[in-house]
Design a protein around this motif. Structure first.
Motif, PDB file in Angstrom:
ATOM      1  N   VAL A  65       0.725  -1.292   0.100  1.00  0.00           N
ATOM      2  CA  VAL A  65      -0.028  -0.095  -0.004  1.00  0.00           C
ATOM      3  C   VAL A  65       0.908   1.157  -0.146  1.00  0.00           C
ATOM      4  O   VAL A  65       1.940   1.271   0.763  1.00  0.00           O
ATOM      5  CB  VAL A  65      -0.813  -0.055   1.174  1.00  0.00           C
ATOM      6  CG1 VAL A  65      -0.508   0.041   2.514  1.00  0.00           C
ATOM      7  CG2 VAL A  65      -1.944   1.105   1.045  1.00  0.00           C
ATOM      8  N   SER A  66       0.443   2.280  -0.748  1.00  0.00           N
ATOM      9  CA  SER A  66       1.208   3.612  -0.610  1.00  0.00           C
ATOM     10  C   SER A  66       0.988   4.160   0.455  1.00  0.00           C
ATOM     11  O   SER A  66      -0.117   3.771   1.264  1.00  0.00           O
ATOM     12  CB  SER A  66       0.875   4.427  -2.106  1.00  0.00           C
ATOM     13  OG  SER A  66      -0.656   4.790  -1.874  1.00  0.00           O
ATOM     14  N   LEU A  67       1.882   5.304   0.863  1.00  0.00           N
ATOM     15  CA  LEU A  67       1.581   5.996   1.944  1.00  0.00           C
ATOM     16  C   LEU A  67       0.162   6.467   2.129  1.00  0.00           C
ATOM     17  O   LEU A  67      -0.386   6.796   3.234  1.00  0.00           O
ATOM     18  CB  LEU A  67       2.923   7.194   2.038  1.00  0.00           C
ATOM     19  CG  LEU A  67       2.885   7.739   3.413  1.00  0.00           C
ATOM     20  CD1 LEU A  67       3.096   6.764   4.598  1.00  0.00           C
ATOM     21  CD2 LEU A  67       3.947   8.687   3.474  1.00  0.00           C
ATOM     22  N   ASP A  68      -0.234   6.861   1.014  1.00  0.00           N
ATOM     23  CA  ASP A  68      -1.569   7.587   0.988  1.00  0.00           C
ATOM     24  C   ASP A  68      -2.863   6.393   0.935  1.00  0.00           C
ATOM     25  O   ASP A  68      -4.006   6.935   0.562  1.00  0.00           O
ATOM     26  CB  ASP A  68      -1.758   8.651   0.072  1.00  0.00           C
ATOM     27  CG  ASP A  68      -1.450   8.393  -1.405  1.00  0.00           C
ATOM     28  OD1 ASP A  68      -0.690   7.329  -1.748  1.00  0.00           O
ATOM     29  OD2 ASP A  68      -1.895   9.196  -2.490  1.00  0.00           O
ATOM     30  N   GLY A  69      -2.600   5.330   0.904  1.00  0.00           N
ATOM     31  CA  GLY A  69      -3.577   4.337   1.138  1.00  0.00           C
ATOM     32  C   GLY A  69      -3.946   3.404  -0.029  1.00  0.00           C
ATOM     33  O   GLY A  69      -5.105   2.976  -0.151  1.00  0.00           O
ATOM     34  N   TYR A  70      -3.207   3.538  -1.133  1.00  0.00           N
ATOM     35  CA  TYR A  70      -3.747   2.951  -2.378  1.00  0.00           C
ATOM     36  C   TYR A  70      -2.927   1.694  -2.716  1.00  0.00           C
ATOM     37  O   TYR A  70      -1.703   1.603  -2.419  1.00  0.00           O
ATOM     38  CB  TYR A  70      -3.506   3.841  -3.565  1.00  0.00           C
ATOM     39  CG  TYR A  70      -4.510   5.208  -3.425  1.00  0.00           C
ATOM     40  CD1 TYR A  70      -5.826   4.955  -3.650  1.00  0.00           C
ATOM     41  CD2 TYR A  70      -4.020   6.311  -3.094  1.00  0.00           C
ATOM     42  CE1 TYR A  70      -6.623   6.343  -3.612  1.00  0.00           C
ATOM     43  CE2 TYR A  70      -4.873   7.613  -2.753  1.00  0.00           C
ATOM     44  CZ  TYR A  70      -6.068   7.398  -3.204  1.00  0.00           C
ATOM     45  OH  TYR A  70      -6.989   8.553  -2.918  1.00  0.00           O
ATOM     46  N   VAL A  71      -3.845   0.688  -3.246  1.00  0.00           N
ATOM     47  CA  VAL A  71      -2.709  -0.611  -3.421  1.00  0.00           C
ATOM     48  C   VAL A  71      -2.702  -0.726  -4.958  1.00  0.00           C
ATOM     49  O   VAL A  71      -1.966  -1.601  -5.323  1.00  0.00           O
ATOM     50  CB  VAL A  71      -3.911  -1.664  -3.127  1.00  0.00           C
ATOM     51  CG1 VAL A  71      -4.015  -1.810  -1.689  1.00  0.00           C
ATOM     52  CG2 VAL A  71      -5.199  -1.708  -4.095  1.00  0.00           C
ATOM     53  N   ASN A  72      -2.881   0.284  -5.964  1.00  0.00           N
ATOM     54  CA  ASN A  72      -2.487   0.458  -7.315  1.00  0.00           C
ATOM     55  C   ASN A  72      -2.634   1.920  -7.650  1.00  0.00           C
ATOM     56  O   ASN A  72      -3.543   2.348  -6.949  1.00  0.00           O
ATOM     57  CB  ASN A  72      -3.113  -0.519  -8.136  1.00  0.00           C
ATOM     58  CG  ASN A  72      -4.677  -0.352  -8.339  1.00  0.00           C
ATOM     59  OD1 ASN A  72      -5.196   0.567  -8.238  1.00  0.00           O
ATOM     60  ND2 ASN A  72      -5.196  -1.326  -8.358  1.00  0.00           N
ATOM     61  N   ASP A  73      -2.183   2.311  -8.748  1.00  0.00           N
ATOM     62  CA  ASP A  73      -2.194   3.861  -9.037  1.00  0.00           C
ATOM     63  C   ASP A  73      -3.319   3.990  -9.866  1.00  0.00           C
ATOM     64  O   ASP A  73      -4.200   2.978 -10.245  1.00  0.00           O
ATOM     65  CB  ASP A  73      -0.902   4.160  -9.843  1.00  0.00           C
ATOM     66  CG  ASP A  73      -0.671   3.656 -11.114  1.00  0.00           C
ATOM     67  OD1 ASP A  73      -1.544   3.034 -11.792  1.00  0.00           O
ATOM     68  OD2 ASP A  73       0.437   3.631 -11.697  1.00  0.00           O
ATOM     69  N   ARG A  74      -3.705   5.105 -10.599  1.00  0.00           N
ATOM     70  CA  ARG A  74      -4.978   5.428 -11.363  1.00  0.00           C
ATOM     71  C   ARG A  74      -5.067   4.724 -12.544  1.00  0.00           C
ATOM     72  O   ARG A  74      -5.944   4.534 -12.960  1.00  0.00           O
ATOM     73  CB  ARG A  74      -4.873   6.890 -11.544  1.00  0.00           C
ATOM     74  CG  ARG A  74      -4.962   7.868 -10.411  1.00  0.00           C
ATOM     75  CD  ARG A  74      -4.875   9.111 -10.593  1.00  0.00           C
ATOM     76  NE  ARG A  74      -4.817   9.939  -9.517  1.00  0.00           N
ATOM     77  CZ  ARG A  74      -4.891  11.233  -9.533  1.00  0.00           C
ATOM     78  NH1 ARG A  74      -4.954  12.009 -10.447  1.00  0.00           N
ATOM     79  NH2 ARG A  74      -4.918  11.729  -8.126  1.00  0.00           N
ATOM     80  N   ASP A  75      -3.864   3.967 -13.000  1.00  0.00           N
ATOM     81  CA  ASP A  75      -3.831   3.102 -14.359  1.00  0.00           C
ATOM     82  C   ASP A  75      -3.844   1.664 -13.840  1.00  0.00           C
ATOM     83  O   ASP A  75      -3.828   0.923 -14.804  1.00  0.00           O
ATOM     84  CB  ASP A  75      -2.719   3.523 -14.965  1.00  0.00           C
ATOM     85  CG  ASP A  75      -2.406   4.940 -15.786  1.00  0.00           C
ATOM     86  OD1 ASP A  75      -3.618   5.390 -16.104  1.00  0.00           O
ATOM     87  OD2 ASP A  75      -1.421   5.453 -15.685  1.00  0.00           O
ATOM     88  N   GLY A  76      -3.852   1.222 -12.420  1.00  0.00           N
ATOM     89  CA  GLY A  76      -4.036  -0.095 -11.977  1.00  0.00           C
ATOM     90  C   GLY A  76      -2.780  -0.565 -12.042  1.00  0.00           C
ATOM     91  O   GLY A  76      -2.681  -1.850 -11.785  1.00  0.00           O
TER      92      GLY A  76
END
Length: 183
Positions: A10-21
């Motif tokens: 997970v990214s520091l801001d809480g995402y498991v993938n980016d906007r493009d997946g």
């Protein structure tokens, strides 16, 4: 009863993938890769959502013999591990996998009742469908030093709080692992 663990980069801001997946920002070094290999080998069953299954099936069955030993080891582990794939759109799955197209919540309840070891759920959407029902016993976050600014959140919006207790932290060269258990 089996314990169900949800672990993910997970990214520091809480995402498991980016906007493009993409998850290319989660490429593990050897230390972290070995930790994942050891963790994966201890699982009885791995639960996959469709997107995670497709991503894994695209890569791990095709790792060449010239790949680093740590990658070949995970390839063998992934191929041999019993997997349950939850999808309403797939018509078949391979590599020691079983397809479930209906009622993930009831299927996971049955799987949890079917033993006393550890199973994992992979895929944010699948985990999100299980969280409101209290089916996840443990959360294992591998926090990467990156801010993505958008993408798929690790956790869904919930109607209630989920109480957790921190039981382990581990510092790797590239990430920090935080392991919580549900209260």
């Amino acid at each position: 009863m089996r314990r169900l663990s949800y672990g993910f980069g997970v990214s520091l801001d809480g995402y498991v993938n980016d906007r493009d997946g993409n998850i290319n920002w989660t490429d593990p070094d050897d230390e972290l890769h070995q930790f994942h290999n050891d963790r994966y080998s201890a699982l009885e069953v791995s639960l996959h959502g469709r997107r995670l299954y497709e991503l894994m099936a695209e890569h791990w069955p095709h790792v060449p013999e010239t790949a680093p030993p740590i990658e070949r080891e995970f390839s063998r582990l992934w191929l041999d591990k019993p997997k349950v794939v939850f999808s309403r759109t797939l018509t078949e799955v391979h590599w020691n996998s079983t397809l479930v197209s209906e009622n993930a919540v009831e299927e996971v309840r049955k799987l949890k009742a079917g033993g006393d070891g550890l199973i994992e759920v992979g895929g944010a959407s699948l985990a999100a469908s299980l969280m409101p029902h209290g089916l996840i016993d443990e959360y294992q976050l591998f926090v990467y030093p990156v801010i993505l600014g958008g993408g798929t959140p690790m956790f869904p919006a919930l109607d209630h709080h989920v109480g957790l207790r921190l039981v382990e932290t581990k510092h790797f060269r590239t990430v920090v692992m935080l392991r919580y258990v549900a209260d």
